[in-house]
Design an enzyme around this catalytic site. Structure first.
Site, PDB file in Angstrom:
ATOM      1  N   PRO A  92       0.818  -1.220   0.000  1.00 40.36           N
ATOM      2  CA  PRO A  92       0.000   0.000   0.000  1.00 40.36           C
ATOM      3  C   PRO A  92       0.855   1.276   0.000  1.00 40.36           C
ATOM      4  O   PRO A  92       0.342   2.357  -0.243  1.00 40.36           O
ATOM      5  CB  PRO A  92      -0.830  -0.109   1.283  1.00 40.36           C
ATOM      6  N   GLU A 119       2.303  -8.069   8.757  1.00 38.91           N
ATOM      7  CA  GLU A 119       2.254  -6.608   8.904  1.00 38.91           C
ATOM      8  C   GLU A 119       3.174  -5.871   7.937  1.00 38.91           C
ATOM      9  O   GLU A 119       3.055  -4.672   7.755  1.00 38.91           O
ATOM     10  CB  GLU A 119       2.613  -6.207  10.333  1.00 38.91           C
ATOM     11  N   ARG A 157      -4.126  -8.756 -20.682  1.00 37.57           N
ATOM     12  CA  ARG A 157      -5.150  -8.482 -21.697  1.00 37.57           C
ATOM     13  C   ARG A 157      -4.678  -7.443 -22.711  1.00 37.57           C
ATOM     14  O   ARG A 157      -5.289  -7.288 -23.767  1.00 37.57           O
ATOM     15  CB  ARG A 157      -6.474  -8.090 -21.041  1.00 37.57           C
ATOM     16  N   ASP A 172     -11.765  -0.060 -24.217  1.00 39.26           N
ATOM     17  CA  ASP A 172     -12.199  -0.168 -22.836  1.00 39.26           C
ATOM     18  C   ASP A 172     -12.117   1.174 -22.123  1.00 39.26           C
ATOM     19  O   ASP A 172     -11.396   2.062 -22.526  1.00 39.26           O
ATOM     20  CB  ASP A 172     -11.294  -1.138 -22.064  1.00 39.26           C
TER      21      ASP A 172
END
Ligand code: ADE
Length: 231
Positions: A92, A119, A157, A172
């Protein structure tokens, strides 16, 4: 062209394999656009318990991934192929993943992605390799696997020949398609009327110029309503 090689280093290879064995990730492999290699860094842990985590120095909640098994696994996997690897650390704390990043990664010869658990990583794992640290969004997952799979799906993709129809990746949402960086226009298929809701007349008209104009307008309208930040 040689297939893109994707190595995923994870404590849960079965979880990862299950996703790569379905739908577009699978088709991409079957078409020879990509090859997947999974490695479990627990296999590189020493001792009877093969532990991969330990308590943090300085105290605090949770466990931290130990450096030794991860370093050994990364080095082992890197040595399996001479192609230069782009190293991705799922965290993150990384730069935010988006379609532009997917396009960028789809141009590499080899991606090696390390999925954390617990963690966090011992900081020396960060320091030891030239990671491209990537986050898929501002929320905390239980591990990097789902993030690695999100990235893999978005990347494969885009590889040449993977999607059947030419141009379907380009059209897309978020791709620089005929309408630029806009959300996709509404789509319809048969029946022409369903529970009182009708397919817009223009789409049934066969007038390609009018249809293109309608789609462009709808894409703009939708983007303005939902994602004005994209305009
Ligand atoms: N690992 C845990 N949370 C994550 C996130 N949001 N993105 C990438 N890797 C993660």
């Amino acid at each position: 062209m040689k297939p893109l090689r994707i190595d995923i280093l994870t404590l849960f290879p079965q979880l990862v394999r299950a996703v790569l064995d379905e739908s577009i990730p699978r088709i991409a492999r079957e078409k020879g656009a990509v090859e997947y290699h999974l490695a479990n860094f627990r296999d590189f842990a020493k001792g009877v318990h093969q532990s991969v985590d330990d308590r943090p120095y300085g105290g605090g909640a949770g466990m931290v991934l130990k450096p030794e098994p991860v370093f050994a696994c990364v080095r082992h996997v890197l040595a399996q192929d001479t192609r230069p690897a782009h190293l991705v650390l799922l965290t993150p704390q990384g730069r935010r993943f988006d379609q532009q990043a997917a396009i960028e990664l789809s141009g590499k010869q080899r991606l090696l992605m390390l999925c954390g658990r617990y963690e966090g990583f011992d900081e020396r794992i960060r320091q030891g390799f030239a990671w491209d640290e990537i986050s898929i969004g501002d929320y905390v997952l239980s591990g990097g696997e789902l993030a690695a799979l999100v990235i893999t799906d978005a990347v494969v993709r885009l590889l040449p020949g993977v999607l059947g129809e030419d141009g379907s990746a380009e059209e897309d949402s978020f791709n620089l398609g005929p309408h630029g960086r806009l959300l996709e226009y509404p789509q319809y298929t048969r029946p022409v009327e369903f529970e009182g809701m009708k397919v817009p007349e223009v789409l049934q008209s066969g007038n390609h110029a009018l249809i293109a104009k309608w789609r462009e307008e709808q894409a703009r309208k939708r983007t303005k309503e939902r994602r004005p930040d994209l305009l």
